[in-house]
Design a protein around this motif. Structure first.
Motif, PDB file in Angstrom:
ATOM      1  N   ASP A   1      -1.897   5.064  -5.516  1.00  0.00           N
ATOM      2  CA  ASP A   1      -3.242   5.009  -5.419  1.00  0.00           C
ATOM      3  C   ASP A   1      -3.682   3.887  -5.472  1.00  0.00           C
ATOM      4  N   ARG A   2      -4.915   3.385  -5.339  1.00  0.00           N
ATOM      5  CA  ARG A   2      -5.732   2.105  -5.426  1.00  0.00           C
ATOM      6  C   ARG A   2      -5.204   1.210  -6.761  1.00  0.00           C
ATOM      7  N   GLN A   3      -5.094   1.956  -7.942  1.00  0.00           N
ATOM      8  CA  GLN A   3      -5.010   1.557  -9.224  1.00  0.00           C
ATOM      9  C   GLN A   3      -3.509   0.797  -9.212  1.00  0.00           C
TER      10      GLN A   3
ATOM     11  N   PHE B   1      -1.694   0.125  -6.531  1.00  0.00           N
ATOM     12  CA  PHE B   1      -1.956  -1.057  -5.445  1.00  0.00           C
ATOM     13  C   PHE B   1      -2.278  -2.602  -6.301  1.00  0.00           C
ATOM     14  N   GLU B   2      -3.480  -2.134  -6.887  1.00  0.00           N
ATOM     15  CA  GLU B   2      -3.976  -3.542  -7.728  1.00  0.00           C
ATOM     16  C   GLU B   2      -2.971  -3.756  -8.609  1.00  0.00           C
TER      17      GLU B   2
ATOM     18  N   VAL C   1       0.817  -1.102  -0.001  1.00  0.00           N
ATOM     19  CA  VAL C   1      -0.076   0.081   0.011  1.00  0.00           C
ATOM     20  C   VAL C   1       0.888   1.300   0.065  1.00  0.00           C
TER      21      VAL C   1
ATOM     22  N   SER D   1       2.445   2.219  -3.367  1.00  0.00           N
ATOM     23  CA  SER D   1       1.488   2.615  -4.334  1.00  0.00           C
ATOM     24  C   SER D   1       1.052   4.059  -4.117  1.00  0.00           C
TER      25      SER D   1
ATOM     26  N   ALA E   1     -10.365  -2.472   0.378  1.00  0.00           N
ATOM     27  CA  ALA E   1     -10.262  -1.288  -0.320  1.00  0.00           C
ATOM     28  C   ALA E   1     -10.694   0.003   0.633  1.00  0.00           C
TER      29      ALA E   1
ATOM     30  N   LEU F   1      -8.108   0.930   3.252  1.00  0.00           N
ATOM     31  CA  LEU F   1      -6.516   1.331   2.634  1.00  0.00           C
ATOM     32  C   LEU F   1      -6.657   2.519   1.815  1.00  0.00           C
ATOM     33  N   PHE F   2      -7.563   2.958   1.134  1.00  0.00           N
ATOM     34  CA  PHE F   2      -7.524   3.947   0.316  1.00  0.00           C
ATOM     35  C   PHE F   2      -8.776   5.023   0.757  1.00  0.00           C
TER      36      PHE F   2
ATOM     37  N   MET G   1     -10.092  -6.513  -2.693  1.00  0.00           N
ATOM     38  CA  MET G   1     -10.463  -5.176  -2.441  1.00  0.00           C
ATOM     39  C   MET G   1     -11.889  -4.774  -2.194  1.00  0.00           C
TER      40      MET G   1
END
Length: 143
Positions: free
Chosen positions: A112-114, A116-117, A107, A110, A139, A142-143, A135
């Motif tokens: 952002d979420r994108q 991270f994924e 996390v 990263s 999600a 974490l975001f 997620m």
């Protein structure tokens, strides 16, 4: 109809996004992300993480491939037991080597979420389904 299995169903408390829970949920999501019945995947999680106490990347990495195959077999997770055992070991190894054994470090690395994924998808055996499952519950924390 397949019931969606939640972290709560597996007694994983994700509140506060604590490291132990994040890792357990990642393993559960990984097992449920395969084309296998949810109940069998949930049982495999319980056998590996709870019964055999492979509840950290370090402990999981100290399993042999054979031990993991036996654990998965015990849970009737037999269709993909060999590849799943290999990929679980690879997951633990990559997490230990590249992220100091912490999901939270993925996390932090990263933007952002994108991002991270994308990092999650770089783990062998983690595809869109596993990411979606993970997620779904992580999600928001974490975001």
């Amino acid at each position: 109809m397949n019931k969606t299995i939640s972290a709560q169903d597996l007694q994983i408390d994700l509140r506060g996004a604590n490291e132990a829970a994040l890792f357990k949920w990642l393993v559960a999501s990984f097992l449920m992300g395969k084309r296998i019945q949810g109940a069998i995947a949930a049982n495999a999680y319980k056998v590996v993480v709870e019964q055999h106490q492979r509840d950290t990347p370090q402990k999981l990495a100290h399993c042999t491939h054979r031990q993991l195959v036996v654990m998965l077999g015990q849970a009737h997770y037999v269709r993909y037991d060999e590849t799943t055992a290999s990929r679980l070991l690879a997951l633990a190894s990559k997490l230990n080597n590249e992220y100091a054994g912490k999901v939270s470090n993925i996390v932090e690395a990263s933007a952002d979420r994108q991002a991270f994924e994308k990092r999650l998808s770089e783990f062998e055996g983690i595809g869109p389904k596993t990411i979606e499952i993970f997620m779904r519950e992580a999600a928001a924390l974490l975001f």
